[in-house]
Design a protein around this motif. Structure first.
Motif, PDB file in Angstrom:
ATOM      1  N   VAL A  67      15.728  -1.457   2.547  1.00 31.57           N
ATOM      2  CA  VAL A  67      16.187  -0.596   1.411  1.00 31.57           C
ATOM      3  C   VAL A  67      14.993  -0.968   0.513  1.00 31.57           C
ATOM      4  N   ALA A  68      14.161  -0.202   0.250  1.00 32.82           N
ATOM      5  CA  ALA A  68      13.028  -0.074  -0.900  1.00 32.82           C
ATOM      6  C   ALA A  68      13.643  -0.269  -2.426  1.00 32.82           C
ATOM      7  N   SER A  69      14.457   0.478  -2.655  1.00 36.23           N
ATOM      8  CA  SER A  69      14.612   0.959  -3.973  1.00 36.23           C
ATOM      9  C   SER A  69      15.684   0.286  -4.581  1.00 36.23           C
TER      10      SER A  69
ATOM     11  N   ARG B 243       1.076  -1.266   0.043  1.00 36.18           N
ATOM     12  CA  ARG B 243      -0.006  -0.008  -0.035  1.00 36.18           C
ATOM     13  C   ARG B 243       0.916   1.237  -0.063  1.00 36.18           C
ATOM     14  N   THR B 244       1.813   1.259   0.918  1.00 33.73           N
ATOM     15  CA  THR B 244       2.803   2.451   0.756  1.00 33.73           C
ATOM     16  C   THR B 244       3.388   2.631  -0.381  1.00 33.73           C
ATOM     17  N   ALA B 245       4.043   1.470  -1.309  1.00 33.98           N
ATOM     18  CA  ALA B 245       4.764   1.893  -2.432  1.00 33.98           C
ATOM     19  C   ALA B 245       3.932   2.158  -3.437  1.00 33.98           C
ATOM     20  N   ARG B 246       2.523   1.731  -3.252  1.00 32.52           N
ATOM     21  CA  ARG B 246       1.490   2.037  -4.402  1.00 32.52           C
ATOM     22  C   ARG B 246       1.164   3.677  -4.316  1.00 32.52           C
ATOM     23  N   LYS B 247       0.790   4.041  -3.063  1.00 36.06           N
ATOM     24  CA  LYS B 247       0.551   5.465  -2.720  1.00 36.06           C
ATOM     25  C   LYS B 247       1.729   6.395  -3.310  1.00 36.06           C
TER      26      LYS B 247
ATOM     27  N   HIS C 147       6.483  -8.801 -10.272  1.00 36.98           N
ATOM     28  CA  HIS C 147       5.703  -7.797 -11.008  1.00 36.98           C
ATOM     29  C   HIS C 147       5.392  -6.576 -10.303  1.00 36.98           C
ATOM     30  N   LEU C 148       4.857  -6.798  -9.350  1.00 35.82           N
ATOM     31  CA  LEU C 148       4.554  -5.661  -8.319  1.00 35.82           C
ATOM     32  C   LEU C 148       5.790  -4.796  -8.182  1.00 35.82           C
ATOM     33  N   ALA C 149       6.718  -5.473  -7.534  1.00 36.41           N
ATOM     34  CA  ALA C 149       7.843  -4.765  -7.430  1.00 36.41           C
ATOM     35  C   ALA C 149       8.576  -3.998  -8.473  1.00 36.41           C
ATOM     36  N   ASP C 150       8.668  -4.420  -9.616  1.00 38.75           N
ATOM     37  CA  ASP C 150       8.836  -3.989 -10.772  1.00 38.75           C
ATOM     38  C   ASP C 150       8.229  -2.623 -11.076  1.00 38.75           C
ATOM     39  N   ILE C 151       6.842  -2.651 -10.982  1.00 41.42           N
ATOM     40  CA  ILE C 151       5.870  -1.487 -11.260  1.00 41.42           C
ATOM     41  C   ILE C 151       6.124  -0.496 -10.305  1.00 41.42           C
ATOM     42  N   LEU C 152       6.114  -0.923  -8.894  1.00 42.52           N
ATOM     43  CA  LEU C 152       6.337  -0.076  -8.002  1.00 42.52           C
ATOM     44  C   LEU C 152       7.867   0.688  -7.579  1.00 42.52           C
ATOM     45  N   ASN C 153       8.801   0.035  -8.407  1.00 41.13           N
ATOM     46  CA  ASN C 153      10.140   0.250  -8.284  1.00 41.13           C
ATOM     47  C   ASN C 153      10.862   0.132  -6.745  1.00 41.13           C
ATOM     48  N   VAL C 154      10.255  -1.018  -6.339  1.00 41.95           N
ATOM     49  CA  VAL C 154      11.029  -1.601  -5.052  1.00 41.95           C
ATOM     50  C   VAL C 154      11.373  -3.085  -5.299  1.00 41.95           C
ATOM     51  N   THR C 155      12.137  -3.352  -4.196  1.00 40.21           N
ATOM     52  CA  THR C 155      12.747  -4.862  -4.099  1.00 40.21           C
ATOM     53  C   THR C 155      11.673  -5.718  -3.616  1.00 40.21           C
ATOM     54  N   THR C 156      11.710  -6.877  -3.995  1.00 44.12           N
ATOM     55  CA  THR C 156      10.975  -8.027  -3.452  1.00 44.12           C
ATOM     56  C   THR C 156      11.090  -8.291  -1.920  1.00 44.12           C
TER      57      THR C 156
ATOM     58  N   ASP D 292      29.421 -12.135 -12.184  1.00 45.58           N
ATOM     59  CA  ASP D 292      30.641 -12.740 -11.108  1.00 45.58           C
ATOM     60  C   ASP D 292      31.538 -11.826 -10.728  1.00 45.58           C
ATOM     61  N   SER D 293      31.416 -10.692 -11.154  1.00 48.65           N
ATOM     62  CA  SER D 293      32.548  -9.454 -10.889  1.00 48.65           C
ATOM     63  C   SER D 293      32.557  -8.801  -9.539  1.00 48.65           C
ATOM     64  N   GLY D 294      31.145  -8.747  -8.938  1.00 46.69           N
ATOM     65  CA  GLY D 294      31.128  -8.506  -7.804  1.00 46.69           C
ATOM     66  C   GLY D 294      30.724  -6.810  -7.593  1.00 46.69           C
ATOM     67  N   GLU D 295      31.020  -6.218  -8.896  1.00 51.48           N
ATOM     68  CA  GLU D 295      30.724  -4.675  -9.040  1.00 51.48           C
ATOM     69  C   GLU D 295      29.165  -4.642  -9.237  1.00 51.48           C
ATOM     70  N   LYS D 296      28.772  -3.246  -9.004  1.00 48.84           N
ATOM     71  CA  LYS D 296      27.451  -2.979  -9.400  1.00 48.84           C
ATOM     72  C   LYS D 296      27.208  -2.159 -10.537  1.00 48.84           C
ATOM     73  N   ARG D 297      26.144  -2.391 -11.063  1.00 50.04           N
ATOM     74  CA  ARG D 297      25.672  -1.698 -12.384  1.00 50.04           C
ATOM     75  C   ARG D 297      24.379  -1.146 -12.229  1.00 50.04           C
ATOM     76  N   SER D 298      24.110   0.187 -12.667  1.00 48.79           N
ATOM     77  CA  SER D 298      22.853   0.734 -12.225  1.00 48.79           C
ATOM     78  C   SER D 298      21.733   0.174 -13.488  1.00 48.79           C
ATOM     79  N   LEU D 299      20.624   0.414 -13.169  1.00 49.48           N
ATOM     80  CA  LEU D 299      19.476   0.014 -14.120  1.00 49.48           C
ATOM     81  C   LEU D 299      19.611   0.785 -15.678  1.00 49.48           C
ATOM     82  N   ASP D 300      20.141   1.814 -15.501  1.00 48.05           N
ATOM     83  CA  ASP D 300      20.479   2.537 -16.946  1.00 48.05           C
ATOM     84  C   ASP D 300      21.602   1.795 -17.594  1.00 48.05           C
ATOM     85  N   GLU D 301      22.637   1.241 -16.876  1.00 44.86           N
ATOM     86  CA  GLU D 301      23.657   0.440 -17.735  1.00 44.86           C
ATOM     87  C   GLU D 301      22.968  -0.767 -17.998  1.00 44.86           C
TER      88      GLU D 301
END
Length: 148
Positions: free
Chosen positions: A66-68, A7-11, A48-57, A76-85
């Protein structure tokens, strides 16, 4: 926990239950049941809900605060990539390029509209696909025989 966070994420996204239901191809009643803790979404729906609401399951399930999904771990590299990447990686594929062309540069309003059209198309395809899988009615069979 899930019901409150959903409910919080939807609102926070400014969506009504009906709008969220459209995005995930379900009914307002189903979303209401999730938010009122009368039922729990299956795993595919939860993703699907998590994707639409841009939160993690994990956030929806209360496993983390951590919501986002700010970044996704690389393989395997251990580095993090952004969604844009990650999206840029898809754009580099010639087949996906034409479909996603300009998406990264689009405004949030344009992206929202693109996603809305995409979900509508998926819903229409799903409805057509279900009808095709049904056995033909007696009326359809007789009509086809008349045409021959």
């Amino acid at each position: 926990m899930l019901s409150q966070r959903l409910r919080t994420a939807r609102k926070a996204k400014g969506l009504t239950q009906e709008e969220l239901a459209e995005h995930v191809c379900t009914t307002k009643g189903t979303i209401s049941n999730y938010e009122n803790n009368h039922s729990t979404p299956p795993n595919d729906m939860l993703r699907h809900l998590a994707d639409i609401l841009n939160v993690t399951t994990d956030w929806l399930l209360g496993r983390t605060d951590v919501a986002s999904p700010a970044s996704i771990p690389a393989s395997d590299s251990g580095e993090k990539r952004s969604l844009d990447e990650l999206l840029q990686e898809k754009i580099d594929d010639p087949d996906d390029y034409y479909f996603l062309d300009g998406y990264l540069e689009a405004s949030e309003e344009e992206k929202k509209e693109i996603r809305r059209y995409w979900y509508d198309l998926k819903k229409q395809w799903k409805a057509r696909h279900v009808r095709e899988d049904r056995s033909p009615s007696l009326f359809d069979i007789t009509e086809n025989l008349k045409k021959k």
